[in-house]
Motif scaffolding. Structure first.
Motif, PDB file in Angstrom:
ATOM      1  N   VAL A 234       2.118   6.987  -3.126  1.00  0.00           N
ATOM      2  CA  VAL A 234       2.670   6.208  -2.057  1.00  0.00           C
ATOM      3  C   VAL A 234       3.448   5.075  -2.673  1.00  0.00           C
ATOM      4  CG1 VAL A 234       1.654   4.505  -0.317  1.00  0.00           C
ATOM      5  CG2 VAL A 234       0.784   6.804  -0.586  1.00  0.00           C
ATOM      6  N   THR A 235       2.869   4.115  -3.698  1.00  0.00           N
ATOM      7  CA  THR A 235       3.535   3.006  -3.846  1.00  0.00           C
ATOM      8  C   THR A 235       4.640   3.352  -4.915  1.00  0.00           C
ATOM      9  OG1 THR A 235       1.942   2.745  -5.981  1.00  0.00           O
ATOM     10  CG2 THR A 235       1.424   1.438  -3.842  1.00  0.00           C
ATOM     11  N   ASP A 236       4.625   4.527  -5.587  1.00  0.00           N
ATOM     12  CA  ASP A 236       5.898   4.957  -6.537  1.00  0.00           C
ATOM     13  C   ASP A 236       7.113   4.983  -5.540  1.00  0.00           C
ATOM     14  OD1 ASP A 236       4.642   4.511  -8.824  1.00  0.00           O
ATOM     15  OD2 ASP A 236       4.333   6.741  -8.950  1.00  0.00           O
ATOM     16  N   LYS A 237       6.620   5.578  -4.118  1.00  0.00           N
ATOM     17  CA  LYS A 237       7.983   5.839  -3.322  1.00  0.00           C
ATOM     18  C   LYS A 237       8.122   4.651  -2.192  1.00  0.00           C
ATOM     19  CE  LYS A 237       8.987   9.403  -0.316  1.00  0.00           C
ATOM     20  NZ  LYS A 237       8.768  10.815   0.787  1.00  0.00           N
ATOM     21  N   TYR A 238       7.044   4.003  -1.825  1.00  0.00           N
ATOM     22  CA  TYR A 238       7.320   2.840  -1.011  1.00  0.00           C
ATOM     23  C   TYR A 238       7.007   1.480  -1.434  1.00  0.00           C
ATOM     24  CZ  TYR A 238       7.562   6.837   2.292  1.00  0.00           C
ATOM     25  OH  TYR A 238       8.074   8.093   2.934  1.00  0.00           O
ATOM     26  N   GLY A 239       6.874   1.347  -2.569  1.00  0.00           N
ATOM     27  CA  GLY A 239       6.353  -0.083  -3.082  1.00  0.00           C
ATOM     28  C   GLY A 239       5.073  -0.750  -3.322  1.00  0.00           C
TER      29      GLY A 239
END
Length: 343
Positions: A234-239
């Motif tokens: 999730v964070t790789d894609k959305y920060g």
């Protein structure tokens, strides 16, 4: 007002996420279990979560009524009144509502909150759990979308589950599910995030081998890194700000190092039920066994009223539960971190 407002509840979750700790969430069924939980949170100077399951609600309504929503309302109203005497915040939550019980449990409770808000009062419940993990993920998310939209209207946070927590709890038996269903995939976590984030705030019970019930250490094989991998997807894609608020179910018997490991992966809530049931019942068993002649009117004797008075052993049960909850606060690093009076 120690039952958290919606804004205070959001602040509680934010504080836990940023501070690397989690809140114990205890299932209650009665006034002694409520009082034991409140005492534990207050003595630990920890905020916490008090929750009601469908079975707990049905029990609280009485054996003649058996209305899960009514019993949950009774318990929640009691928490609202009793919590006023404590200088910590507690949030009210419901646990494991399966799809077939949404209309008879969740929807009446959402309506009860709506009625309180219309009367100028605070929310009855701060959050609710929809456990639609028995459904294919697409169906799970369709139902979750409908409910989160309804919850968001009233500033209620929805907890969802994808993947299955094994074992049995409160009549919900998943012991026969396939082993691969016990582990949520990074793709599942990304789907949940993308589906629900635009609609309202949510918590996510991602599964990583957790099983309801009581087990000896080593019997349950957890894979906490599943949470790490899912959050990374999730964070790789959305920060970094996209990190989700995760919930740990089925933690009985989990080694402390594995509990602490999950805190680093975004767990902000850990359910405590099996262990507190035992902590409540053990002192009652001790009381009965040590005072057998006083509890029972044996061979025509009169017994001892002070011993068979339910208050004599329920006070001990309340304290036993309190002690176990204080241990949970220490394990989850929430001790001393109340935000009461700051928000």
């Amino acid at each position: 007002m120690p039952v958290a407002t919606p804004a205070q509840y959001r602040a509680m979750l934010d504080a836990a996420q940023q501070g690397g700790y989690a809140y114990p969430a205890i299932n209650v069924t009665s006034l002694p279990t409520i009082n034991g939980a409140l005492k534990a949170f207050a003595e630990s100077k920890s905020d916490g979560i008090i929750q009601v399951s469908t079975g707990g609600g049905e029990f609280a309504s009485g054996t003649a009524v058996k209305d899960m929503a009514l019993g949950a309302i009774v318990l929640a109203e009691a928490v609202h009144l009793l919590a006023e005497r404590y200088n910590i915040l507690v949030a009210l939550h419901t646990d494991h509502c399966q799809p077939k019980k949404v209309d008879t449990f969740l929807k009446p409770l959402i309506a009860a909150t709506a009625a309180r808000r219309a009367a100028g009062k605070g929310n009855l419940f701060n959050s609710h759990m929809l456990d639609a993990s028995e459904l294919p993920l697409a169906e799970n998310m369709r139902l979750s979308k409908d409910l989160i939209i309804e919850c968001a209207k009233h500033e209620i946070i929805l907890e969802v589950e994808a993947g299955v927590v094994g074992g049995e709890e409160d009549g919900h038996d998943t012991s026969g599910v396939a082993a691969d269903k016990l582990y949520t995939t990074p793709e599942d976590m990304l789907t949940v995030y993308e589906t629900l984030t635009p609609l309202g705030r949510f918590m996510f019970a991602a599964t990583f081998g957790n099983v309801h019930g009581s087990y000896k250490p080593g019997a349950v094989k957890l894979k906490p890194t599943i949470l790490k991998d899912g959050q990374a997807a999730v964070t790789d894609k959305y920060g970094a700000k996209a990190e989700m608020d995760l919930v740990f179910h089925g933690g009985s018997g989990t080694p402390l190092e594995e509990i602490r490991e999950t805190l680093g992966y975004g767990v902000v809530k850990m359910n405590i039920d099996t262990d507190t049931q035992y902590a409540f019942t053990r002192p009652i068993a001790d009381h009965i066994l040590k005072n057998y002649a006083g509890v029972l009117k044996i061979d025509g004797e009169i017994g001892d009223k002070k011993i068979y008075d339910p208050r004599s052993y329920l006070k001990k049960a309340e304290q036993g539960l309190c002690d176990r909850m204080k241990e949970a606060c220490n394990d989850l690093l929430s001790t001393g971190k109340t935000i009461f009076g700051t928000v």
